[in-house]
Design a protein around this motif. Structure first.
Motif, PDB file in Angstrom:
ATOM      1  N   GLY A  14      12.555  -2.898  -0.269  1.00 63.55           N
ATOM      2  CA  GLY A  14      13.138  -1.681   0.277  1.00 63.55           C
ATOM      3  C   GLY A  14      14.057  -1.956   1.466  1.00 63.55           C
ATOM      4  N   ALA A  15      13.678  -2.921   2.311  1.00 66.86           N
ATOM      5  CA  ALA A  15      14.501  -3.227   3.487  1.00 66.86           C
ATOM      6  C   ALA A  15      15.874  -3.736   3.035  1.00 66.86           C
ATOM      7  CB  ALA A  15      13.808  -4.282   4.349  1.00 66.86           C
ATOM      8  N   SER A  18      18.013  -0.968   1.457  1.00 64.17           N
ATOM      9  CA  SER A  18      18.579  -0.124   2.519  1.00 64.17           C
ATOM     10  C   SER A  18      19.753  -0.833   3.188  1.00 64.17           C
ATOM     11  CB  SER A  18      17.520   0.208   3.574  1.00 64.17           C
ATOM     12  OG  SER A  18      16.452   0.908   3.001  1.00 64.17           O
ATOM     13  N   ARG A 121      11.603  -1.881  10.357  1.00 60.82           N
ATOM     14  CA  ARG A 121      11.206  -1.207   9.121  1.00 60.82           C
ATOM     15  C   ARG A 121       9.711  -1.387   8.852  1.00 60.82           C
ATOM     16  NH1 ARG A 121      15.776   0.150   6.401  1.00 60.82           N
ATOM     17  NH2 ARG A 121      17.728  -0.886   6.945  1.00 60.82           N
ATOM     18  N   ASN A 151      12.777   3.155  11.276  1.00 59.54           N
ATOM     19  CA  ASN A 151      13.070   3.888  10.030  1.00 59.54           C
ATOM     20  C   ASN A 151      12.259   5.187   9.879  1.00 59.54           C
ATOM     21  OD1 ASN A 151      10.621   2.747   9.427  1.00 59.54           O
ATOM     22  ND2 ASN A 151      11.267   1.730   7.535  1.00 59.54           N
ATOM     23  N   ASN A 174      16.157   6.357   6.392  1.00 62.41           N
ATOM     24  CA  ASN A 174      17.010   5.759   5.357  1.00 62.41           C
ATOM     25  C   ASN A 174      17.840   6.860   4.692  1.00 62.41           C
ATOM     26  OD1 ASN A 174      16.169   2.924   5.324  1.00 62.41           O
ATOM     27  ND2 ASN A 174      14.184   3.764   4.769  1.00 62.41           N
ATOM     28  N   ARG A 212       6.697  -2.916  -5.301  1.00 64.64           N
ATOM     29  CA  ARG A 212       6.213  -4.286  -5.490  1.00 64.64           C
ATOM     30  C   ARG A 212       4.701  -4.240  -5.606  1.00 64.64           C
ATOM     31  NH1 ARG A 212       5.509  -5.831   0.268  1.00 64.64           N
ATOM     32  NH2 ARG A 212       6.550  -4.216   1.470  1.00 64.64           N
ATOM     33  N   TRP A 216      -1.663  -3.484  -0.360  1.00 70.53           N
ATOM     34  CA  TRP A 216      -1.540  -2.267   0.453  1.00 70.53           C
ATOM     35  C   TRP A 216      -0.671  -1.198  -0.202  1.00 70.53           C
ATOM     36  CZ3 TRP A 216       2.722  -0.079   3.083  1.00 70.53           C
ATOM     37  CH2 TRP A 216       3.886  -0.859   3.159  1.00 70.53           C
ATOM     38  N   GLU A 292       2.633   3.867   5.451  1.00 69.35           N
ATOM     39  CA  GLU A 292       3.936   3.447   4.921  1.00 69.35           C
ATOM     40  C   GLU A 292       4.982   3.676   6.001  1.00 69.35           C
ATOM     41  OE1 GLU A 292       4.593   2.537   1.370  1.00 69.35           O
ATOM     42  OE2 GLU A 292       6.320   1.807   2.506  1.00 69.35           O
ATOM     43  N   PRO A 293       5.786   2.661   6.329  1.00 68.32           N
ATOM     44  CA  PRO A 293       6.783   2.874   7.387  1.00 68.32           C
ATOM     45  C   PRO A 293       7.761   4.004   7.044  1.00 68.32           C
ATOM     46  CG  PRO A 293       6.470   0.526   6.959  1.00 68.32           C
ATOM     47  CD  PRO A 293       5.702   1.249   5.896  1.00 68.32           C
ATOM     48  N   PHE A 294       8.320   3.955   5.849  1.00 73.23           N
ATOM     49  CA  PHE A 294       9.197   5.050   5.405  1.00 73.23           C
ATOM     50  C   PHE A 294       8.798   5.431   3.975  1.00 73.23           C
ATOM     51  CE2 PHE A 294      12.943   6.706   3.225  1.00 73.23           C
ATOM     52  CZ  PHE A 294      13.375   7.697   4.095  1.00 73.23           C
ATOM     53  N   GLY A 295       9.102   4.551   3.017  1.00 74.36           N
ATOM     54  CA  GLY A 295       8.763   4.838   1.615  1.00 74.36           C
ATOM     55  C   GLY A 295       9.962   5.381   0.858  1.00 74.36           C
ATOM     56  N   ARG A 296      10.907   4.477   0.560  1.00 77.46           N
ATOM     57  CA  ARG A 296      12.118   4.893  -0.163  1.00 77.46           C
ATOM     58  C   ARG A 296      11.785   5.608  -1.464  1.00 77.46           C
ATOM     59  NH1 ARG A 296      17.073   2.518   0.590  1.00 77.46           N
ATOM     60  NH2 ARG A 296      17.424   2.549  -1.666  1.00 77.46           N
TER      61      ARG A 296
END
Ligand code: UDP
Ligand code: GLC
Length: 385
Positions: A14-15, A18, A121, A151, A174, A212, A216, A292-296
């Motif tokens: 995801g990083a 982005s 992120r 993020n 994002n 992925r 976690w 989850e930091p963001f979660g695209r």
């Protein structure tokens, strides 16, 4: 404004996805330096973004790294740091997109005297990182970064909680190109039935998981939830183990066998046509067991018009308005997840209205154009001070 972007990964997480969108805007004035080769490089090249692989050696600083191994691996980083610092002299600023890239960038910023931006992120909490790792990153950020872009608010709060300087941080979500998702999603909706047939799930209500394979990310929670659902409900797991989680992959396959679900849970591996696949699914599940930091994937599902159920922690809680733009369940609660899946299965009209509201919200609040504008403004004002 000339930018040296740094990212430790050659893989498309995801990083990296982005960063692709951010770097594309600066393609005529930037270089993306990677610490590993892989399909991220080809993706950058496909979009005519200059890219260079900065080292042939694997950079070993793991999420769980201890002090001794951390320092040892720092020793092996030296040639990479020198190379990065020399390159940085040709650019106005260094923009680190991942944690190891930030550690290298932090030393290179001293040697090159170029300001350092850290696009954070990760949620810097003990659930995700060792104490040593947290201390090193926060100390370096407080002393070496000119700006930290978080993020999500959750990512920002965890940084501050870990001792990070609040005055350094700006939250920028994002961004996504909504029109592109809409076009590709239409293709996916049009071929949903033939696709289900191809993968042996015709006449099933299909729950998609796009991530992925990593403990976690909680794929095991979705599998367990499917076992609690009627047999018309199935799941597809899209994604691969990007960072060597082979044991977890074996566990997942074992779990599917044990529960007798091989007819209803399909592993599709890494795929690049995510919007099409999301739109072919009836529901998208996000099941991370740690915040989850963001979660695209959450916003992507919204932009594809597929209802989302997400794990209620971290950035995900900023993205989903429960019962209005999606569902939230407690992380790790497979029974609650099974309940939501069945509610969705039985209530097409509720699904439709959630998806509609989610699409509007995602278009308004996560526009790529606006995100790029914010990043551009922040970098310009940094250079003008
Ligand atoms: N993704 C992908 N192919 C796959 C599985 C996932 O391209 O097979 C993409 C997905 O669409 C999303 C990204 O990988 O854009 C994952 O980002 P997210 O923020 O959800 O999680 P991360 O893996 O970065 O923690
Ligand atoms: C990281 C995070 C993910 C986030 C992505 C893009 O990979 O794990 O939550 O969406 O970065 O910022």
């Amino acid at each position: 404004m000339n930018i040296l972007f740094l990212d430790q990964s050659g893989k498309l997480g995801g990083a990296e996805l982005s960063l692709l969108d951010v770097a594309a805007t600066f393609r005529h004035h930037c270089l993306v330096g990677l610490f590993a080769d892989g399909n991220f490089r080809s993706a950058l090249e496909d979009r005519q973004i200059p890219v260079q692989i900065l080292t042939q050696q694997a950079v070993k600083v793991s999420k769980e790294t201890g002090l001794i191994s951390g320092l040892t691996s720092l020793g092996t980083l030296l040639p990479l740091v020198v190379k990065t610092a020399n390159l940085a002299k040709q650019y106005d600023l260094i923009y680190a997109n991942t944690q190891k890239a930030f550690v290298v960038g932090a030393i290179a910023t001293f040697l090159s005297r170029r300001p350092l931006v850290y696009h954070l992120r990760d949620i810097l909490s003990p659930e995700h990182f060792s104490q040593t790792n947290l201390r090193v990153v926060v100390t370096l950020a407080n002393h070496c970064a000119a700006l930290v872009i978080a993020n999500s608010q959750a990512t920002r709060d965890a940084f501050v909680q870990a001792g990070g300087r609040a005055d350094l941080v700006q939250v920028i979500y994002n961004g996504f190109d909504a029109d592109r998702y809409a076009q590709l999603a239409q293709l996916g909706r049009d071929r949903a039935e033939p696709w289900k047939q191809e993968i042996g799930l015709e006449n099933h209500f299909v729950v998609g998981h796009f991530s992925r394979l990593s403990p976690w990310k909680g794929q095991h929670i979705l599998i367990e939830a499917i076992a609690h659902c009627p047999k018309e409900i199935a799941a597809v797991l899209v994604g691969d183990a990007l960072f060597g989680e082979t044991e977890y992959v074996q566990q997942l396959h074992h779990q599917v066998e044990q529960l007798g679900l091989h007819d209803r849970v399909k592993f599709l591996g890494f795929q690049s046509e995510i919007p099409q696949l999301m739109a072919s699914c009836d529901l998208v599940a996000h099941t991370s067991t740690a915040p989850e930091p963001f979660g695209r994937v959450i916003i992507e599902a919204m932009l594809c018009g597929t209802p989302i159920v997400a794990a209620a922690a971290g950035g995900a809680m900023e993205l989903v308005n429960p019962e209005t733009t999606g569902w939230l369940t407690s992380p790790g609660d497979e029974i609650a997840l099974a309940h939501v899946i069945q509610t969705a299965y039985k209530s097409p009209t509720v699904m439709e209205s959630l998806a509609k509201a989610a699409l509007e919200t995602a278009k308004q609040q996560f526009s790529l154009e606006e995100v790029i504008e914010k990043i551009d403004q922040s970098l310009k004002s940094l250079l003008s001070t």
